[in-house]
Design a protein around this motif. Structure first.
Motif, PDB file in Angstrom:
ATOM      1  N   GLY A  76      22.981  47.517  27.830  1.00 31.62           N
ATOM      2  CA  GLY A  76      22.328  48.754  28.182  1.00 31.62           C
ATOM      3  C   GLY A  76      22.917  49.984  27.533  1.00 31.62           C
ATOM      4  N   GLY A  77      22.400  51.117  27.916  1.00 35.10           N
ATOM      5  CA  GLY A  77      23.101  52.236  27.570  1.00 35.10           C
ATOM      6  C   GLY A  77      24.769  52.366  28.083  1.00 35.10           C
ATOM      7  N   THR A  78      24.848  51.862  29.124  1.00 37.70           N
ATOM      8  CA  THR A  78      26.138  51.611  29.916  1.00 37.70           C
ATOM      9  C   THR A  78      27.055  50.816  28.964  1.00 37.70           C
ATOM     10  OG1 THR A  78      25.262  52.112  32.000  1.00 37.70           O
ATOM     11  CG2 THR A  78      27.346  51.246  31.923  1.00 37.70           C
ATOM     12  N   PHE A  81      28.629  52.918  26.219  1.00 37.93           N
ATOM     13  CA  PHE A  81      29.665  53.834  26.731  1.00 37.93           C
ATOM     14  C   PHE A  81      31.045  53.245  26.615  1.00 37.93           C
ATOM     15  CE2 PHE A  81      26.911  55.717  30.535  1.00 37.93           C
ATOM     16  CZ  PHE A  81      26.037  56.240  29.666  1.00 37.93           C
ATOM     17  N   TRP A 103      24.740  61.615  31.928  1.00 45.19           N
ATOM     18  CA  TRP A 103      25.132  60.470  31.019  1.00 45.19           C
ATOM     19  C   TRP A 103      26.288  60.713  30.224  1.00 45.19           C
ATOM     20  CZ3 TRP A 103      23.662  56.390  33.440  1.00 45.19           C
ATOM     21  CH2 TRP A 103      22.544  56.395  34.253  1.00 45.19           C
ATOM     22  N   CYS A 148      25.087  63.394  24.025  1.00 49.87           N
ATOM     23  CA  CYS A 148      23.877  62.790  24.398  1.00 49.87           C
ATOM     24  C   CYS A 148      22.601  63.651  24.219  1.00 49.87           C
ATOM     25  CB  CYS A 148      23.669  62.501  25.903  1.00 49.87           C
ATOM     26  SG  CYS A 148      22.257  61.861  26.647  1.00 49.87           S
ATOM     27  N   ASN A 150      19.486  63.560  24.833  1.00 44.04           N
ATOM     28  CA  ASN A 150      18.561  63.946  25.879  1.00 44.04           C
ATOM     29  C   ASN A 150      19.055  63.356  27.263  1.00 44.04           C
ATOM     30  OD1 ASN A 150      15.998  65.006  26.853  1.00 44.04           O
ATOM     31  ND2 ASN A 150      15.743  62.875  27.534  1.00 44.04           N
ATOM     32  N   THR A 152      18.605  62.625  30.692  1.00 45.43           N
ATOM     33  CA  THR A 152      17.633  62.080  31.305  1.00 45.43           C
ATOM     34  C   THR A 152      17.489  62.599  32.954  1.00 45.43           C
ATOM     35  OG1 THR A 152      18.025  60.071  30.466  1.00 45.43           O
ATOM     36  CG2 THR A 152      16.466  60.073  31.881  1.00 45.43           C
ATOM     37  N   ASP A 172      23.694  59.302  21.983  1.00 51.80           N
ATOM     38  CA  ASP A 172      23.214  58.479  23.053  1.00 51.80           C
ATOM     39  C   ASP A 172      21.714  58.964  23.111  1.00 51.80           C
ATOM     40  OD1 ASP A 172      21.956  57.395  25.157  1.00 51.80           O
ATOM     41  OD2 ASP A 172      23.386  57.860  26.489  1.00 51.80           O
ATOM     42  N   SER A 174      19.086  57.137  24.361  1.00 48.02           N
ATOM     43  CA  SER A 174      18.408  56.133  25.247  1.00 48.02           C
ATOM     44  C   SER A 174      17.129  56.753  25.642  1.00 48.02           C
ATOM     45  CB  SER A 174      19.383  55.885  26.399  1.00 48.02           C
ATOM     46  OG  SER A 174      20.403  55.184  25.902  1.00 48.02           O
ATOM     47  N   SER A 175      16.956  58.395  26.076  1.00 46.45           N
ATOM     48  CA  SER A 175      15.706  58.509  26.663  1.00 46.45           C
ATOM     49  C   SER A 175      14.716  59.345  25.903  1.00 46.45           C
ATOM     50  CB  SER A 175      16.051  59.192  28.143  1.00 46.45           C
ATOM     51  OG  SER A 175      16.927  60.423  27.835  1.00 46.45           O
ATOM     52  N   GLN A 195      14.501  50.734  27.506  1.00 43.47           N
ATOM     53  CA  GLN A 195      13.774  50.652  28.640  1.00 43.47           C
ATOM     54  C   GLN A 195      12.837  52.210  28.832  1.00 43.47           C
ATOM     55  OE1 GLN A 195      17.022  50.387  28.808  1.00 43.47           O
ATOM     56  NE2 GLN A 195      18.023  51.136  30.465  1.00 43.47           N
ATOM     57  N   LYS A 196      13.240  53.220  28.078  1.00 40.68           N
ATOM     58  CA  LYS A 196      12.361  54.090  28.311  1.00 40.68           C
ATOM     59  C   LYS A 196      11.164  54.480  27.461  1.00 40.68           C
ATOM     60  CE  LYS A 196      15.454  56.231  31.265  1.00 40.68           C
ATOM     61  NZ  LYS A 196      16.536  55.388  31.326  1.00 40.68           N
TER      62      LYS A 196
END
Ligand code: PMP
Length: 362
Positions: A76-78, A81, A103, A148, A150, A152, A172, A174-175, A195-196
């Motif tokens: 995932g995003g984590t 990191f 984030w 980042c 966006n 979230t 990042d 992700s969102s 997943q977003k």
């Protein structure tokens, strides 16, 4: 609900209905193979074709230049990191972090394990803005500059790409991944948990410039190493084949829906509807984020007139089929997430509900 649709239980109105239906249709027998994708060997020809197709679609949609690899990674995003720092920090031992929300704050904290992570501007107590670049203090010796795109939780989105004088940018997304065109050539690494906007949880898309691959710190686990991942075309171990397959279906849908330009237009229209409903309420709804960096994806707002109003708002909304509007547990309040799967119609319904609720209290 898949992809965190705002209207989770109202599939007919959800854009992704067609994707989910297609997945259902293919669930027992993928393309006449007599098997479900989840039964297939990840080394078999049928799955390999899906895998290649997903990566190609991603490249086409985002116009990813040839000197970039597209990796599909776990964690995932984590996971990124850590991966970002382990793969890139080694060059000079330090990196710059622009912390604009929850984030990037987490990413900054994680990076400190692997080298010297600098803040390019002081960390704010509340995340409501992005300091102008003139206020950024960049270290010319940094291995990379991280931000980042966006945030979230906080609803803070960049509308510029920082100038870093040749230091690679890590971003990042992700969102807000695939919600607007992006000039990939300006970045060293772009990553996004699926997943977003693009698929079920379980897979992370990492777009990385080739010259940044192969410099991981010696203790980097192979599973998070960009070089090891690139070498085996993201099949060094068993990938989450079903997630990747569904992501491919979403990519196909996105291409049918006007591609990245279509998504950009769509998210602009949707977010404007909600921000307008907030503006028109004369302070009844309050969005704490600076106008210049309000997110098109996550619109956080508060109702402060009465302590019970937010709860009542959320309960009433849910009764009308508008789910998952509660703000992140760390900040409370209300948050409308307008990911790609949410339709203009869905958003109009929410804006109308906001107006009605406001009028009922005034
Ligand atoms: N970055 C952003 C912008 C996020 O929104 C999230 C999760 N919501 C993460 C990173 C962490 O991603 P994951 O839950 O996939 O580890």
């Amino acid at each position: 609900s898949l992809l965190m649709g705002l209207f989770g239980n109202n599939l007919i109105s959800c854009f992704l209905y067609k994707v989910l239906l297609q997945v259902q249709n293919q669930l027992l027998d993928y393309g006449g193979s007599g098997m479900s994708v989840m039964e297939m060997s990840h080394r078999g020809a049928t799955y390999l074709k899906i895998h290649e197709d997903v990566i190609k679609r991603c490249r086409d949609i985002l116009k990813v230049p040839d000197n970039y690899k597209i990796l599909l990674m776990p964690g995932g995003g984590t996971g990124q990191f850590s991966a970002v720092a382990m793969n890139l920090m080694g060059k000079t031992g330090c990196a710059d972090y622009a912390v604009t929300g929850a984030w990037s704050a987490k990413a900054f904290k994680e990076a400190q394990k692997y080298g010297k992570a600098n803040l390019v501007f002081p960390k704010a107590e509340k995340f409501t803005t992005i300091p102008n670049q003139s206020e950024w203090k960049l270290d010319p010796n940094a291995s990379y500059v991280y931000y980042c795109d966006n945030e979230t939780v906080d609803g803070v989105e960049f509308n510029f790409i920082p100038e870093t004088n040749g230091v690679p940018i890590v971003c990042d997304m992700s969102s807000n991944f695939m919600s607007r065109p992006v000039d990939v050539s300006k970045f060293g690494v772009i990553y996004a948990g699926a997943q977003k906007n693009v698929g079920p949880a379980g897979i992370t898309v990492v777009i990385v410039r080739e010259d940044l691959i192969g410099h991981a710190l010696p203790f980097t686990p192979s599973i998070l190493d960009y070089a090891a991942t690139a070498k085996d075309n993201s099949i060094a171990n068993t990938p989450p084949t079903f997630c990747i397959y569904v992501m491919g279906q979403v990519f196909e849908w996105l291409q049918r829906k006007g591609g990245i330009e279509g998504m950009a237009k769509h998210s602009q229209e949707k977010s404007q509807l909600i921000y307008k409903a907030i503006e028109d309420s004369k302070g009844f709804y309050f969005c704490p984020v600076d106008a210049k960096c309000r997110s098109r994806m996550n619109v956080p707002f508060r109702i402060t007139a009465n302590v019970d109003y937010e709860k009542e708002f959320l309960e009433k909304a849910e009764k009308q089929g508008m789910m998952q509007l509660k703000g992140h547990r760390s900040v409370g309040g209300i948050r409308a997430s307008l990911y790609n799967a949410v339709t203009l119609e869905n958003t109009e319904t929410l804006a109308k509900f906001m107006r009605e609720f406001y009028e009922s209290k005034n």
